[in-house]
Design an enzyme around this catalytic site. Structure first.
Site, mmCIF file in Angstrom:
data_model
loop_
_atom_site.group_PDB
_atom_site.id
_atom_site.type_symbol
_atom_site.label_atom_id
_atom_site.label_comp_id
_atom_site.label_asym_id
_atom_site.label_seq_id
_atom_site.Cartn_x
_atom_site.Cartn_y
_atom_site.Cartn_z
ATOM 1 N N GLU A 91 2.940 15.870 -15.234
ATOM 2 C CA GLU A 91 2.480 14.572 -15.756
ATOM 3 C C GLU A 91 1.730 14.734 -17.078
ATOM 4 O O GLU A 91 1.870 13.914 -17.983
ATOM 5 C CB GLU A 91 1.595 13.851 -14.722
ATOM 6 C CG GLU A 91 2.338 13.385 -13.473
ATOM 7 C CD GLU A 91 3.245 12.169 -13.726
ATOM 8 O OE1 GLU A 91 3.186 11.571 -14.815
ATOM 9 O OE2 GLU A 91 4.029 11.831 -12.818
ATOM 10 N N PRO A 113 -9.613 4.460 1.737
ATOM 11 C CA PRO A 113 -9.313 4.906 3.107
ATOM 12 C C PRO A 113 -9.349 3.794 4.157
ATOM 13 O O PRO A 113 -8.906 4.001 5.275
ATOM 14 C CB PRO A 113 -10.402 5.956 3.386
ATOM 15 C CG PRO A 113 -11.523 5.607 2.450
ATOM 16 C CD PRO A 113 -10.862 5.049 1.224
ATOM 17 N N GLU A 118 -3.283 6.906 0.894
ATOM 18 C CA GLU A 118 -3.146 7.600 -0.393
ATOM 19 C C GLU A 118 -4.202 8.700 -0.582
ATOM 20 O O GLU A 118 -5.392 8.487 -0.313
ATOM 21 C CB GLU A 118 -3.320 6.567 -1.525
ATOM 22 C CG GLU A 118 -3.162 7.145 -2.916
ATOM 23 C CD GLU A 118 -3.426 6.094 -4.008
ATOM 24 O OE1 GLU A 118 -3.988 5.023 -3.702
ATOM 25 O OE2 GLU A 118 -3.054 6.366 -5.164
ATOM 26 N N GLU A 137 10.765 6.099 -18.150
ATOM 27 C CA GLU A 137 11.482 4.915 -18.656
ATOM 28 C C GLU A 137 10.616 3.653 -18.737
ATOM 29 O O GLU A 137 10.531 3.025 -19.780
ATOM 30 C CB GLU A 137 12.663 4.601 -17.708
ATOM 31 C CG GLU A 137 14.013 5.033 -18.211
ATOM 32 C CD GLU A 137 14.466 4.288 -19.454
ATOM 33 O OE1 GLU A 137 14.621 3.065 -19.369
ATOM 34 O OE2 GLU A 137 14.661 4.936 -20.500
#
Lengths: 180, 180
Positions: A91, A113, A118, A137
């Site tokens: 990244e 949480p 995640e 993109e």
């Protein structure tokens, strides 16, 4: 006293490209039940990088959920089976062009949480070399480099509000990683 | 270059008790479109409190999305039209019994701006007086008080991973709020 919540009923309501949604009935050891709304997310990585001249590249990107553009450290979602560190290197390269040679883990965070599973892994990178930028993109980004002092001010003045970015910076600062 | 994302199609897929889910098609000024999955969340408040003897009360609670119990600062969701500061005072009182007399804003954070509009307001409280604990019906909590040094260690050792808790502590620490 902590009670684990055992799933007694689970219903998947949505399977998306990025997130899934489930509702569950959970049971405590005392027999009481409760209802939970749960979002499944693949997790992601954020990478705070320090250039050779002591600058931190930040990216500014329009975030549809909050309807505004905010400053964040380079970051992205984990691809399936991707190792977090490799994702961070990827990244950083895609968004800023920098190739990281030295990388230190800053641990991970749970952004929300209460409703989402995640997990965001965060890293500190230095020894950067300049390569080519190659954003996704549908990713439109501003990139700018800030001094450590400026980023600290932006955080304490509440101009940077992205959780992973604030945590990555303040952890580095607390561990004196910018001074070495 | 930042492009705003204009909604050209929006479909609400779920209206829950806490979160809603929408999918949208968005359009950039260059005419390109993209697909977004968006979670609406009422937002919340976290409150880091310092007792008269220099301790920080943390709560440990089972979090169903991540299937484990984690340490967090007292926190809760915003009730409709509730003022964040009042919410912080209410949650601190409900979860720990403490009544906060002096409260300072530590700003706010976006836990997951990539898919959720959740905003978490964070506060620092001191001048605490002890009142009665009154947790929510389906909230089972452990409460423990830690020294400032212990919380700092738990964060830097990656034993506290909840985003709002880490940010509230490290901001207080960076602003020397524990020393006054």
């Amino acid at each position: 006293m902590i009670f684990e919540e055992k799933t007694v009923e689970s219903k998947k309501l949505f399977e998306g490209r990025i997130i899934d949604l489930r509702v569950e009935t959970v049971e405590f050891p005392d027999g009481k039940t409760a209802y939970r709304e749960l979002v499944d997310h693949p997790g992601g990585v954020g990478i705070l990088a320090l250039t050779k001249d002591g600058k931190i590249p930040l990216v500014r990107q329009f975030r549809k959920p909050i309807e505004k553009a905010i400053w964040e450290i380079p970051a992205g979602k984990l691809d399936k089976n991707e190792e977090p560190k490799m994702c961070g290197i990827r990244e950083l390269k895609e968004e800023t062009g920098y190739i990281a040679k030295e990388i230190v883990s800053l641990g991970f965070l749970y952004p929300s949480p209460g409703f989402a599973n995640e997990v965001t892994h965060i890293f500190f990178a230095k020894g950067l070399e300049k390569g080519e930028v190659s954003p996704d993109e549908d990713e439109y980004l501003d990139i700018e480099e800030f001094s450590v002092d400026d980023v600290r001010k932006m955080i304490l003045n509440n101009e940077i509000n992205d959780a992973k970015s604030v945590i990555a910076f303040l952890k580095c600062d607390a561990m004196n990683l910018f001074e070495r």
